[in-house]
Design a protein around this motif. Sequence first.
Motif, mmCIF file in Angstrom:
data_model
loop_
_atom_site.group_PDB
_atom_site.id
_atom_site.type_symbol
_atom_site.label_atom_id
_atom_site.label_comp_id
_atom_site.label_asym_id
_atom_site.label_seq_id
_atom_site.Cartn_x
_atom_site.Cartn_y
_atom_site.Cartn_z
ATOM 1 N N ALA A 195 0.840 -1.200 0.000
ATOM 2 C CA ALA A 195 0.000 0.000 0.000
ATOM 3 C C ALA A 195 0.877 1.252 0.000
ATOM 4 C CB ALA A 195 -0.909 0.000 1.222
ATOM 5 N N VAL A 196 0.480 2.253 -0.783
ATOM 6 C CA VAL A 196 1.203 3.523 -0.841
ATOM 7 C C VAL A 196 0.293 4.612 -0.290
ATOM 8 C CG1 VAL A 196 2.358 5.217 -2.307
ATOM 9 C CG2 VAL A 196 2.511 2.780 -2.866
ATOM 10 N N ASP A 197 0.723 5.218 0.798
ATOM 11 C CA ASP A 197 0.000 6.330 1.420
ATOM 12 C C ASP A 197 0.538 7.624 0.825
ATOM 13 O OD1 ASP A 197 -1.321 8.137 3.018
ATOM 14 O OD2 ASP A 197 -0.146 7.715 4.817
ATOM 15 N N VAL A 198 -0.272 8.308 0.035
ATOM 16 C CA VAL A 198 0.152 9.544 -0.624
ATOM 17 C C VAL A 198 -0.229 10.726 0.256
ATOM 18 C CG1 VAL A 198 -0.097 11.022 -2.648
ATOM 19 C CG2 VAL A 198 -0.086 8.533 -2.913
ATOM 20 N N GLN A 199 0.751 11.553 0.585
ATOM 21 C CA GLN A 199 0.509 12.755 1.383
ATOM 22 C C GLN A 199 0.852 13.976 0.533
ATOM 23 O OE1 GLN A 199 2.403 12.617 5.224
ATOM 24 N NE2 GLN A 199 1.644 10.562 5.676
ATOM 25 N N LEU A 200 -0.117 14.857 0.370
ATOM 26 C CA LEU A 200 0.069 16.075 -0.420
ATOM 27 C C LEU A 200 0.522 17.204 0.504
ATOM 28 C CD1 LEU A 200 -3.093 15.882 -2.700
ATOM 29 C CD2 LEU A 200 -0.790 14.989 -3.119
ATOM 30 N N CYS A 201 1.566 17.913 0.090
ATOM 31 C CA CYS A 201 2.248 18.875 0.970
ATOM 32 C C CYS A 201 2.180 20.277 0.397
ATOM 33 C CB CYS A 201 3.724 18.493 1.130
ATOM 34 S SG CYS A 201 3.985 16.796 1.618
ATOM 35 N N GLY A 202 2.518 21.215 1.248
ATOM 36 C CA GLY A 202 2.722 22.578 0.809
ATOM 37 C C GLY A 202 4.107 22.749 0.210
ATOM 38 N N ILE A 203 4.448 23.977 -0.117
ATOM 39 C CA ILE A 203 5.719 24.269 -0.767
ATOM 40 C C ILE A 203 6.885 23.878 0.130
ATOM 41 C CG2 ILE A 203 7.163 26.098 -1.739
ATOM 42 C CD1 ILE A 203 4.657 25.432 -3.355
ATOM 43 N N GLY A 204 7.787 23.040 -0.388
ATOM 44 C CA GLY A 204 9.008 22.667 0.316
ATOM 45 C C GLY A 204 8.835 21.653 1.422
ATOM 46 N N GLU A 205 7.605 21.231 1.732
ATOM 47 C CA GLU A 205 7.395 20.340 2.864
ATOM 48 C C GLU A 205 7.818 18.906 2.573
ATOM 49 O OE1 GLU A 205 3.647 22.471 5.175
ATOM 50 O OE2 GLU A 205 3.322 20.651 4.015
ATOM 51 N N GLN A 206 7.700 18.478 1.311
ATOM 52 C CA GLN A 206 7.984 17.071 1.026
ATOM 53 C C GLN A 206 9.453 16.742 1.287
ATOM 54 O OE1 GLN A 206 7.474 19.457 -1.151
ATOM 55 N NE2 GLN A 206 7.972 18.926 -3.248
ATOM 56 N N GLU A 207 10.336 17.679 1.026
ATOM 57 C CA GLU A 207 11.762 17.469 1.294
ATOM 58 C C GLU A 207 12.003 17.270 2.794
ATOM 59 O OE1 GLU A 207 15.724 20.228 1.477
ATOM 60 O OE2 GLU A 207 14.164 20.777 0.024
ATOM 61 N N VAL B 24 9.604 8.149 0.450
ATOM 62 C CA VAL B 24 9.953 8.519 -0.918
ATOM 63 C C VAL B 24 9.204 9.801 -1.259
ATOM 64 C CG1 VAL B 24 8.094 7.063 -1.862
ATOM 65 C CG2 VAL B 24 10.068 7.654 -3.317
ATOM 66 N N ALA B 25 9.759 10.596 -2.170
ATOM 67 C CA ALA B 25 9.144 11.883 -2.506
ATOM 68 C C ALA B 25 9.316 12.172 -3.989
ATOM 69 C CB ALA B 25 9.771 13.010 -1.683
ATOM 70 N N LEU B 26 8.397 12.949 -4.516
ATOM 71 C CA LEU B 26 8.574 13.554 -5.834
ATOM 72 C C LEU B 26 9.043 14.987 -5.603
ATOM 73 C CD1 LEU B 26 5.455 12.295 -7.849
ATOM 74 C CD2 LEU B 26 7.755 11.311 -7.737
ATOM 75 N N LEU B 27 10.253 15.288 -6.058
ATOM 76 C CA LEU B 27 10.840 16.613 -5.878
ATOM 77 C C LEU B 27 11.015 17.269 -7.239
ATOM 78 C CD1 LEU B 27 13.581 15.822 -3.189
ATOM 79 C CD2 LEU B 27 11.223 16.573 -2.832
ATOM 80 N N HIS B 28 11.176 18.582 -7.215
ATOM 81 C CA HIS B 28 11.220 19.337 -8.462
ATOM 82 C C HIS B 28 12.422 20.280 -8.465
ATOM 83 C CE1 HIS B 28 7.043 18.109 -7.774
ATOM 84 N NE2 HIS B 28 7.014 17.931 -9.068
ATOM 85 N N MET C 213 11.950 14.643 -10.033
ATOM 86 C CA MET C 213 12.812 13.545 -9.585
ATOM 87 C C MET C 213 12.065 12.724 -8.551
ATOM 88 S SD MET C 213 15.710 14.661 -11.124
ATOM 89 C CE MET C 213 17.152 13.956 -10.325
ATOM 90 N N ILE C 214 12.303 11.411 -8.550
ATOM 91 C CA ILE C 214 11.873 10.600 -7.426
ATOM 92 C C ILE C 214 13.073 10.462 -6.508
ATOM 93 C CG2 ILE C 214 12.358 8.387 -8.597
ATOM 94 C CD1 ILE C 214 9.860 7.290 -7.067
ATOM 95 N N ALA C 215 12.886 10.719 -5.213
ATOM 96 C CA ALA C 215 14.003 10.791 -4.262
ATOM 97 C C ALA C 215 13.711 9.921 -3.050
ATOM 98 C CB ALA C 215 14.228 12.242 -3.823
ATOM 99 N N TRP C 216 14.786 9.349 -2.482
ATOM 100 C CA TRP C 216 14.640 8.487 -1.310
ATOM 101 C C TRP C 216 15.939 8.520 -0.507
ATOM 102 C CZ3 TRP C 216 15.520 7.115 -6.278
ATOM 103 C CH2 TRP C 216 16.628 6.289 -6.549
ATOM 104 N N PRO C 217 15.909 8.143 0.776
ATOM 105 C CA PRO C 217 17.126 8.153 1.595
ATOM 106 C C PRO C 217 18.134 7.131 1.048
ATOM 107 C CG PRO C 217 15.165 8.007 2.968
ATOM 108 C CD PRO C 217 14.722 7.776 1.565
ATOM 109 N N PRO C 218 19.407 7.477 0.984
ATOM 110 C CA PRO C 218 20.399 6.573 0.385
ATOM 111 C C PRO C 218 20.612 5.286 1.161
ATOM 112 C CG PRO C 218 21.482 8.463 1.401
ATOM 113 C CD PRO C 218 20.007 8.756 1.398
#
Length: 279
Positions: free
Chosen positions: A120-132, A142-146, A257-262
Amino acid sequence: METRELRYFVAVAQELHFGRAAQRLGIAQPPLSRAIAQLERRLGVTLLERTSRAVALTEAGQVLLREGRAALDAVDAADRRTRRAATGGAGLVLVTKAGASSELLAKLLDAYAAEPGAVAVDVQLCGIGEQERLLRDGRADVALLHHPYDSMSGFDTELLTTEGQLALLPAGHPLTTRDSLRMADLRDVPDLPMPRWPRRDGTYPDGPGPEVRDNTQLLQLIALGRTLAVLPESVRSHVHDRIATVPVTDAPTVTTMIAWPPHSRSRALATLVRTASRL
């Protein structure tokens, strides 16, 4: 170094005032001063220049502030991820900016759901800069970053899409009759000041434009004739008939970009990243 010492130092380095830092930490000022002095002696460096009127970071202090914040973020992330695992959190938490990459995200979730062993993937929608921030502190996997808006520093990333940008203007505005625009055309447009987005600390820069928190709010303000904006081409799917779009030829391209902890070893995350890359 102990995490307690790092938290003390980061508080002082951010406040640049021992009294305010002590209040923020909930401790008395003398033990805070002693802890910082002990840290300096152990490291053999001066971290803070102190005078009767001000506190300033040395070059070594600036390095420790940057590295210390990253270390504390990693400790907090480990704490949160461990607790999530202990409570049966077997799914993935994906964060993305509200109103951004919607079509790409929908395709990704559909494709991933068809993969063997998908969780299951829980999608959380964020404000500006919050996903990072949520990805750094362990509340997301995991995050979608721009790029160039979000920092990719410290993450593993995979490039997904690159797109140009559009000017979004109130329908009927004289600039909407043009086939294309340049960034210079959008500066100082009468009655349409540029919006003000929050800084990383949540404060807004000074200016005449309206304060905005997310794309939904921004689109409403544009439709009302209060502001304009330059946004990635994919925003077209959210635009209604009270907003007109015009390509901006010299606007920087936006890379999703799709981003995740290394350090992640999650098989479910690896599968999600591979699915995103195929798309």
